[in-house]
Write a protein that holds these residues in place. Structure first.
Motif, PDB file in Angstrom:
ATOM      1  N   ALA A  34      10.469  38.648  41.095  1.00 39.37           N
ATOM      2  CA  ALA A  34      11.320  37.975  42.014  1.00 39.37           C
ATOM      3  C   ALA A  34      10.554  37.728  43.206  1.00 39.37           C
ATOM      4  O   ALA A  34      11.396  36.232  43.829  1.00 39.37           O
ATOM      5  N   LEU A  35       9.576  38.415  43.573  1.00 37.00           N
ATOM      6  CA  LEU A  35       9.384  37.415  45.007  1.00 37.00           C
ATOM      7  C   LEU A  35       8.035  36.294  45.034  1.00 37.00           C
ATOM      8  O   LEU A  35       8.318  35.641  45.692  1.00 37.00           O
ATOM      9  N   GLN A  36       7.059  36.093  43.538  1.00 38.04           N
ATOM     10  CA  GLN A  36       7.517  34.725  43.424  1.00 38.04           C
ATOM     11  C   GLN A  36       8.809  33.384  43.837  1.00 38.04           C
ATOM     12  O   GLN A  36       8.299  32.468  44.161  1.00 38.04           O
ATOM     13  N   ARG A  37       9.774  33.673  42.613  1.00 40.16           N
ATOM     14  CA  ARG A  37      10.249  32.992  43.463  1.00 40.16           C
ATOM     15  C   ARG A  37      11.031  32.683  44.017  1.00 40.16           C
ATOM     16  O   ARG A  37      11.284  31.705  45.075  1.00 40.16           O
ATOM     17  N   LYS A  44       9.488  33.160  47.101  1.00 39.42           N
ATOM     18  CA  LYS A  44       8.494  32.233  48.097  1.00 39.42           C
ATOM     19  C   LYS A  44       8.472  31.197  47.850  1.00 39.42           C
ATOM     20  O   LYS A  44       8.501  30.010  48.690  1.00 39.42           O
ATOM     21  N   GLN A  45       8.825  30.764  45.959  1.00 41.89           N
ATOM     22  CA  GLN A  45       9.226  29.372  46.122  1.00 41.89           C
ATOM     23  C   GLN A  45      10.389  28.360  46.542  1.00 41.89           C
ATOM     24  O   GLN A  45       9.284  26.991  47.076  1.00 41.89           O
ATOM     25  N   ILE A  46      11.175  29.306  46.826  1.00 44.94           N
ATOM     26  CA  ILE A  46      12.256  28.352  47.036  1.00 44.94           C
ATOM     27  C   ILE A  46      12.221  28.369  48.853  1.00 44.94           C
ATOM     28  O   ILE A  46      13.115  28.393  49.546  1.00 44.94           O
ATOM     29  N   HIS A  47      11.742  29.593  49.278  1.00 41.29           N
ATOM     30  CA  HIS A  47      12.146  29.752  50.654  1.00 41.29           C
ATOM     31  C   HIS A  47      13.104  30.302  50.905  1.00 41.29           C
ATOM     32  O   HIS A  47      13.702  30.629  52.011  1.00 41.29           O
ATOM     33  N   GLY A  48      13.235  31.312  49.868  1.00 46.51           N
ATOM     34  CA  GLY A  48      14.830  31.467  49.838  1.00 46.51           C
ATOM     35  C   GLY A  48      14.638  32.402  51.440  1.00 46.51           C
ATOM     36  O   GLY A  48      13.881  33.386  51.786  1.00 46.51           O
ATOM     37  N   GLN A  49      15.998  32.537  51.435  1.00 51.43           N
ATOM     38  CA  GLN A  49      16.740  33.814  52.957  1.00 51.43           C
ATOM     39  C   GLN A  49      17.582  34.089  52.453  1.00 51.43           C
ATOM     40  O   GLN A  49      18.505  33.404  52.162  1.00 51.43           O
ATOM     41  N   PRO A  50      17.963  35.260  52.544  1.00 42.50           N
ATOM     42  CA  PRO A  50      19.526  36.224  52.619  1.00 42.50           C
ATOM     43  C   PRO A  50      20.368  35.919  53.617  1.00 42.50           C
ATOM     44  O   PRO A  50      21.330  35.472  53.097  1.00 42.50           O
ATOM     45  N   ASN A  51      20.371  35.398  54.303  1.00 44.55           N
ATOM     46  CA  ASN A  51      21.032  34.779  55.331  1.00 44.55           C
ATOM     47  C   ASN A  51      21.659  33.804  54.576  1.00 44.55           C
ATOM     48  O   ASN A  51      22.552  32.702  55.802  1.00 44.55           O
ATOM     49  N   HIS A  52      21.120  32.041  54.216  1.00 42.20           N
ATOM     50  CA  HIS A  52      21.165  31.229  54.266  1.00 42.20           C
ATOM     51  C   HIS A  52      22.487  30.646  54.211  1.00 42.20           C
ATOM     52  O   HIS A  52      22.806  31.571  53.009  1.00 42.20           O
ATOM     53  N   PRO A  53      23.818  29.701  54.316  1.00 38.10           N
ATOM     54  CA  PRO A  53      24.496  30.143  54.483  1.00 38.10           C
ATOM     55  C   PRO A  53      25.189  29.324  52.742  1.00 38.10           C
ATOM     56  O   PRO A  53      26.605  29.935  52.417  1.00 38.10           O
ATOM     57  N   ILE A  90      15.244  40.707  48.106  1.00 37.98           N
ATOM     58  CA  ILE A  90      14.759  40.960  46.734  1.00 37.98           C
ATOM     59  C   ILE A  90      15.120  41.423  45.399  1.00 37.98           C
ATOM     60  O   ILE A  90      15.224  41.296  44.373  1.00 37.98           O
ATOM     61  N   ALA A  91      15.728  43.094  45.601  1.00 30.82           N
ATOM     62  CA  ALA A  91      16.272  43.459  44.726  1.00 30.82           C
ATOM     63  C   ALA A  91      18.166  42.888  44.161  1.00 30.82           C
ATOM     64  O   ALA A  91      17.536  43.096  43.036  1.00 30.82           O
ATOM     65  N   GLU A  92      17.831  42.028  44.285  1.00 34.88           N
ATOM     66  CA  GLU A  92      19.267  41.151  43.872  1.00 34.88           C
ATOM     67  C   GLU A  92      18.578  40.269  43.011  1.00 34.88           C
ATOM     68  O   GLU A  92      18.843  40.246  41.579  1.00 34.88           O
ATOM     69  N   ILE A  93      17.567  39.571  43.322  1.00 31.18           N
ATOM     70  CA  ILE A  93      16.695  38.929  42.268  1.00 31.18           C
ATOM     71  C   ILE A  93      16.819  39.577  41.465  1.00 31.18           C
ATOM     72  O   ILE A  93      16.404  39.166  39.988  1.00 31.18           O
TER      73      ILE A  93
END
Length: 76
Positions: free
Chosen positions: A17-20, A22-31, A44-47
C-alpha cells in the motif's frame, strides 16, 4: 468462504500500500477520490485493505506466486 491473512501477509499488504501510494503520489484529499475527508493514515488503511482483499482472492483461487506488488493499477 472465509479467508484469513496471517500477520506476515497483513504486513505485506501494508508495505505494498505504501509503495503504491508513493508511486502515484497519492493524496487522500485528491478531488478524484470518492472520500476526500480521509486522513493520510485512513487512506493508507483503505489501500491496505484493498490489497489484502486482492491477496485473499488469490488465496481462495489457489493462485500460487501471486505478488501484490506487481500491480498494473487499473490497466487491463
Amino acid at each position: 468462504m472465509r479467508i484469513n491473512l496471517d500477520v506476515a501477509q497483513q504486513f505485506r499488504a501494508a508495505e505494498v500500500a505504501l509503495q503504491r501510494i508513493k508511486q502515484i503520489h497519492g493524496q487522500p484529499n485528491h478531488p478524484t477520490r470518492w472520500d476526500t475527508n480521509l486522513t493520510m493514515v485512513q487512506y493508507i488503511a483503505e489501500i491496505t485493505e484493498s490489497i489484502g482483499a486482492e491477496m485473499a482472492v488469490a488465496k481462495a483461487l489457489g493462485l500460487t506466486g501471486f505478488d501484490p506488488s506487481h500491480s498494473r493499477f487499473k490497466e487491463t
